[in-house]
Design an enzyme around this catalytic site. Structure first.
Site, PDB file in Angstrom:
ATOM      1  N   CYS A  77       0.837  -1.199   0.000  1.00 42.17           N
ATOM      2  CA  CYS A  77       0.000   0.000   0.000  1.00 42.17           C
ATOM      3  C   CYS A  77       0.872   1.249   0.000  1.00 42.17           C
ATOM      4  O   CYS A  77       1.340   1.705   1.040  1.00 42.17           O
ATOM      5  CB  CYS A  77      -0.928  -0.002   1.213  1.00 42.17           C
ATOM      6  SG  CYS A  77      -2.288   1.172   1.056  1.00 42.17           S
ATOM      7  N   LEU A  78       1.108   1.785  -1.182  1.00 36.88           N
ATOM      8  CA  LEU A  78       1.792   3.061  -1.372  1.00 36.88           C
ATOM      9  C   LEU A  78       0.783   4.033  -1.965  1.00 36.88           C
ATOM     10  O   LEU A  78      -0.134   3.632  -2.686  1.00 36.88           O
ATOM     11  CB  LEU A  78       2.969   2.911  -2.334  1.00 36.88           C
ATOM     12  CG  LEU A  78       4.140   2.032  -1.902  1.00 36.88           C
ATOM     13  CD1 LEU A  78       5.135   1.912  -3.046  1.00 36.88           C
ATOM     14  CD2 LEU A  78       4.812   2.592  -0.675  1.00 36.88           C
TER      15      LEU A  78
END
Length: 239
Positions: A169-170
């Site tokens: 999760c960026l």
């Protein structure tokens, strides 16, 4: 199901048994062996728009055009990755899952040698013969207007923007942070930087299974949280 049992119960080995299970059951085509001509024909067939009674002709045509845009962009990404320096120098390897243009496996063989993740991977190689971190890229039907979903398949990596189930999760992989011009090579480099800078580690066991359902659940939850509170993503210069 047997597969779920393997994923959930391979504790104490850093995910080595899980990795070998995936390796034995996965079918992939290395980038250098991909036949782009036949691949394009297969992709058209597998992703073709089915005519739906009552669907306006204009809307159906728009959907068909969107599929063509997606396929054209992914074929361009495929050609670009074949020339990428990070593949030529052995940092990563890329393969298509079941000859599917919309599912890519990316194996990362090398991280910053001073990082704890590089040391962990070295230990995995010595103890279990596993010398890479295996990622799965899943491209949505509206790519490149939406980001791919990326998760770690194996070994068990946690921390450094890697969530439960292996989800990565960026901000750049969320609807809010996605930019259509982002390339697959750029995404991989940013993931590698985030994992190192965020202190990712290969852990001996995980509390929840590394699978797509758990990964998507974790991703969707954190996207919602960070949409309200903001993000902290390593800058592009780190890549």
């Amino acid at each position: 199901a047997p597969a779920a049992k393997t994923e959930a119960n391979s504790h104490g080995d850093g995910g080595a048994a899980h990795y070998r299970h995936l390796q034995a059951t996965s079918k992939s085509t290395p980038l250098g062996s991909v036949d782009e001509t036949s691949l394009g024909e297969k992709s058209v067939a597998s992703k073709s728009v089915v005519s739906t009674p009552g669907l306006a002709a204009g809307k159906e045509a728009a959907l068909s055009q969107a599929k063509k845009v997606q396929q054209k962009r992914l074929m361009k990404e495929l050609a670009s990755m074949q020339k990428a320096e990070i593949i030529k120098n052995g940092t990563i390897a890329v393969a298509l899952v079941d000859d599917n243009l919309f599912e890519w496996d990316v194996k990362i063989f090398s991280f910053d040698e001073s990082s704890t993740l590089a040391r962990d991977l070295g230990a995995m190689k010595r103890q279990h013969g596993i010398d890479n971190v295996w990622l799965r890229f899943s491209f949505p039907e509206n790519f490149p207007f939406a980001p791919p979903f990326v998760r770690v398949l194996a070994p068990y990596v946690q921390g450094g923007f890697v969530l439960s189930g292996g989800a990565i999760c960026l901000e750049l992989l969320t609807p809010q942070g996605w930019i259509e011009s982002n390339t697959v090579e750029f995404i991989v480099v940013q993931i590698m930087a985030a994992m190192v800078q965020g202190g990712s580690r290969i852990v001996q066991s995980v509390g929840r299974p590394f699978n797509v359902d758990e990964a998507r659940k974790s991703y969707e939850h954190l996207v919602k949280v960070h949409a309200e509170r903001g993000w902290a993503t390593p800058p592009a210069a780190l890549g």
